[in-house]
Design a protein around this motif. Structure first.
Motif, PDB file in Angstrom:
ATOM      1  N   GLN A  12       1.269  -1.083   0.027  1.00  0.00           N
ATOM      2  CA  GLN A  12      -0.264  -0.104  -0.043  1.00  0.00           C
ATOM      3  C   GLN A  12       0.963   1.331  -0.078  1.00  0.00           C
ATOM      4  N   ILE A  13       0.531   2.697  -0.339  1.00  0.00           N
ATOM      5  CA  ILE A  13       1.264   3.370  -1.265  1.00  0.00           C
ATOM      6  C   ILE A  13       0.533   4.090   0.498  1.00  0.00           C
ATOM      7  N   LEU A  14      -0.405   4.380   0.470  1.00  0.00           N
ATOM      8  CA  LEU A  14      -1.473   5.228   2.160  1.00  0.00           C
ATOM      9  C   LEU A  14      -0.783   4.389   2.834  1.00  0.00           C
ATOM     10  N   LYS A  15      -0.426   5.020   3.846  1.00  0.00           N
ATOM     11  CA  LYS A  15       0.373   4.675   5.315  1.00  0.00           C
ATOM     12  C   LYS A  15      -0.641   4.820   6.012  1.00  0.00           C
ATOM     13  N   ARG A  16      -0.826   4.228   6.921  1.00  0.00           N
ATOM     14  CA  ARG A  16      -2.004   4.467   7.745  1.00  0.00           C
ATOM     15  C   ARG A  16      -2.072   5.382   8.265  1.00  0.00           C
ATOM     16  N   VAL A  17      -0.780   6.338   8.905  1.00  0.00           N
ATOM     17  CA  VAL A  17      -1.553   7.712   9.563  1.00  0.00           C
ATOM     18  C   VAL A  17      -2.384   8.516   7.865  1.00  0.00           C
ATOM     19  N   SER A  18      -1.220   8.683   7.373  1.00  0.00           N
ATOM     20  CA  SER A  18      -1.884   8.653   6.190  1.00  0.00           C
ATOM     21  C   SER A  18      -4.165   8.973   5.610  1.00  0.00           C
ATOM     22  N   ARG A  19      -4.115   7.150   5.594  1.00  0.00           N
ATOM     23  CA  ARG A  19      -4.873   7.539   5.636  1.00  0.00           C
ATOM     24  C   ARG A  19      -6.385   7.569   6.977  1.00  0.00           C
ATOM     25  N   ILE A  20      -5.717   8.021   7.883  1.00  0.00           N
ATOM     26  CA  ILE A  20      -6.680   8.566   8.716  1.00  0.00           C
ATOM     27  C   ILE A  20      -6.894   9.863   8.819  1.00  0.00           C
ATOM     28  N   VAL A  21      -5.785  10.631   8.539  1.00  0.00           N
ATOM     29  CA  VAL A  21      -5.984  12.211   7.857  1.00  0.00           C
ATOM     30  C   VAL A  21      -6.545  12.144   6.742  1.00  0.00           C
ATOM     31  N   ILE A  22      -6.799  11.537   5.589  1.00  0.00           N
ATOM     32  CA  ILE A  22      -7.641  11.156   4.624  1.00  0.00           C
ATOM     33  C   ILE A  22      -9.260  11.542   5.760  1.00  0.00           C
ATOM     34  N   LYS A  23      -9.759  10.519   6.040  1.00  0.00           N
ATOM     35  CA  LYS A  23     -10.581   9.897   6.936  1.00  0.00           C
ATOM     36  C   LYS A  23     -11.024  11.280   7.443  1.00  0.00           C
ATOM     37  N   LYS A  24     -10.218  11.437   8.109  1.00  0.00           N
ATOM     38  CA  LYS A  24     -10.665  12.713   8.878  1.00  0.00           C
ATOM     39  C   LYS A  24     -11.141  14.277   8.469  1.00  0.00           C
ATOM     40  N   SER A  25     -10.914  13.983   6.830  1.00  0.00           N
ATOM     41  CA  SER A  25     -11.253  15.047   6.625  1.00  0.00           C
ATOM     42  C   SER A  25     -11.672  14.929   5.831  1.00  0.00           C
ATOM     43  N   LEU A  26     -13.145  14.256   5.779  1.00  0.00           N
ATOM     44  CA  LEU A  26     -14.676  14.234   5.240  1.00  0.00           C
ATOM     45  C   LEU A  26     -15.573  15.210   5.694  1.00  0.00           C
ATOM     46  N   GLY A  27     -16.698  15.946   4.682  1.00  0.00           N
ATOM     47  CA  GLY A  27     -16.835  16.643   5.707  1.00  0.00           C
ATOM     48  C   GLY A  27     -16.541  18.316   5.993  1.00  0.00           C
ATOM     49  N   LYS A  28     -15.048  18.537   5.252  1.00  0.00           N
ATOM     50  CA  LYS A  28     -14.504  19.793   5.948  1.00  0.00           C
ATOM     51  C   LYS A  28     -14.486  21.133   4.565  1.00  0.00           C
ATOM     52  N   ARG A  29     -13.949  22.159   4.940  1.00  0.00           N
ATOM     53  CA  ARG A  29     -14.425  22.566   3.987  1.00  0.00           C
ATOM     54  C   ARG A  29     -12.942  22.694   3.515  1.00  0.00           C
ATOM     55  N   ARG A  30     -12.015  23.309   2.075  1.00  0.00           N
ATOM     56  CA  ARG A  30     -10.964  23.781   2.067  1.00  0.00           C
ATOM     57  C   ARG A  30     -10.223  22.243   1.807  1.00  0.00           C
ATOM     58  N   GLN A  31     -10.360  21.150   1.631  1.00  0.00           N
ATOM     59  CA  GLN A  31      -9.598  20.154   2.186  1.00  0.00           C
ATOM     60  C   GLN A  31      -9.438  19.330   0.241  1.00  0.00           C
ATOM     61  N   SER A  32      -9.039  19.823  -0.235  1.00  0.00           N
ATOM     62  CA  SER A  32      -8.974  19.245  -1.721  1.00  0.00           C
ATOM     63  C   SER A  32      -8.611  17.843  -1.730  1.00  0.00           C
ATOM     64  N   THR A  33      -8.049  17.619  -3.111  1.00  0.00           N
ATOM     65  CA  THR A  33      -7.281  16.653  -2.853  1.00  0.00           C
ATOM     66  C   THR A  33      -5.466  16.844  -3.330  1.00  0.00           C
ATOM     67  N   ARG A  34      -5.322  18.130  -3.625  1.00  0.00           N
ATOM     68  CA  ARG A  34      -4.332  18.143  -3.863  1.00  0.00           C
ATOM     69  C   ARG A  34      -3.572  19.163  -2.919  1.00  0.00           C
ATOM     70  N   LYS A  35      -4.626  19.387  -2.080  1.00  0.00           N
ATOM     71  CA  LYS A  35      -4.421  20.302  -0.691  1.00  0.00           C
ATOM     72  C   LYS A  35      -3.551  19.049   0.355  1.00  0.00           C
ATOM     73  N   LEU A  36      -4.716  17.874   0.090  1.00  0.00           N
ATOM     74  CA  LEU A  36      -3.888  17.336   1.097  1.00  0.00           C
ATOM     75  C   LEU A  36      -2.892  16.090   0.442  1.00  0.00           C
ATOM     76  N   SER A  37      -2.684  16.122  -0.837  1.00  0.00           N
ATOM     77  CA  SER A  37      -0.971  15.608  -1.120  1.00  0.00           C
ATOM     78  C   SER A  37      -0.051  16.411  -0.795  1.00  0.00           C
ATOM     79  N   ARG A  38      -0.731  18.029  -0.886  1.00  0.00           N
ATOM     80  CA  ARG A  38       0.735  18.551  -0.058  1.00  0.00           C
ATOM     81  C   ARG A  38       0.832  18.911   1.020  1.00  0.00           C
ATOM     82  N   ARG A  39      -0.106  17.930   1.748  1.00  0.00           N
ATOM     83  CA  ARG A  39      -0.180  18.432   3.612  1.00  0.00           C
ATOM     84  C   ARG A  39       0.739  16.753   4.085  1.00  0.00           C
ATOM     85  N   LEU A  40       0.420  15.443   3.163  1.00  0.00           N
ATOM     86  CA  LEU A  40       0.694  14.290   3.033  1.00  0.00           C
ATOM     87  C   LEU A  40       2.823  14.381   3.064  1.00  0.00           C
TER      88      LEU A  40
END
Length: 285
Positions: A12-40
């Protein structure tokens, strides 16, 4: 200590912590996939935005949505709605049938269709017919009244804005009074009586300034006293007015018609769209 057996397939490319960060972004504003990519990437898990997008869609069953636009409901508006509901909680079906519903809605000469319902499958964007709009768009109004038995002839307003004088002289006097005076028990919905017993009708209008002006209120009190006066109909309360559903149907009808370039053609299309409503909707009331 038992060793983990080697597993086949790509890890798996996505680490466990990264999967948690992505899941917590659900329903929140300004959480585009590009911004999440930069954060990770900053956190030590460089990942493309397409991988995150696939994870959201396939693993979390998520989809991107536009934020809905809702009217801001203040505490005062809530109190007025609650008062209106309590004042009419004992009304019967017959009581509501005696309401003379009224409303107006703006329509654009080059009205853009709903882009969610106007998808086009094509090979290349060059094969898609564009949507034309004017640089300076103008609105034209359509006003009407309905009851459980009939509708009045629609009134098209070739003006950007309608003042109190125009509303009283052109809409109330020329179309509303004519509709109220109809006595025919049979015929089309624009010919027969608006109600079986017009002596019991109650005229409804919202809180638009042209409706609540003192001169308009006085005129209405003299010509047809039974009406909801200023402040009785809560503001931002379209849900109860059945005409609101008709406006949506008219927009659909206009989208099905050929695009027009003159106000005269738009008025003709608006009247045609309005009069076709009763064939599939109105007669089922």
């Amino acid at each position: 200590m038992k060793k983990t057996k080697p597993q086949s397939g790509r890890p798996q490319i996505l680490k466990r912590v990264s999967r948690i960060v992505i899941k917590k972004s659900l329903g929140k504003r300004r959480q585009s996939t590009r911004k999440l990519s930069r954060r990770l990437s900053i956190r030590g898990n460089p990942i493309s935005h397409m991988t995150i997008q696939r994870h959201l869609a396939q693993r979390l069953d998520a989809r991107p949505y536009r934020r809905p636009k809702w009217a801001k409901i203040t505490q005062k508006i809530k109190e007025n709605r609650l008062k209106f509901a309590r004042d009419h909680e004992n009304w019967s079906f017959e009581d509501w049938n005696n309401v003379f519903w009224s409303d107006e809605s703006p329509f654009e000469l080059f009205h853009p269709p709903n882009r969610q319902n106007d998808r086009v499958w094509a090979i290349g964007s060059q094969n898609i017919e564009p949507i034309f709009r004017l640089n300076s768009q103008r609105n034209y109004g359509l006003g009407n009244d309905v009851t459980q038995s009939a509708v009045r002839t629609p009134h098209c307003t070739p003006k950007q804005t309608v003042n109190g004088a125009y509303y009283r002289n052109e809409i109330l006097k020329k179309t509303c009074l004519d509709a109220i005076a109809r006595e025919a028990k049979k015929g089309s919905v624009i010919e027969r009586s608006m109600l079986e017993n017009m002596s019991e009708f109650l005229f409804m209008q919202d809180g638009a300034l042209v409706h609540t002006a003192n001169v308009t209120q006085q005129w209405r009190s003299e010509k047809f006293p039974p009406f909801w006066k200023k402040g009785e109909w809560p503001v931002n309360f379209p849900d109860l007015n059945p005409i609101e559903n008709h406006w949506g149907i008219i927009y659909e009808r206009l989208d099905e018609m050929a695009q027009v370039t003159t106000i005269q053609a738009l008025i003709a299309n608006l009247k045609t769209a309005w009069m076709t409503i009763h064939r599939t909707y109105f007669e089922t009331w």
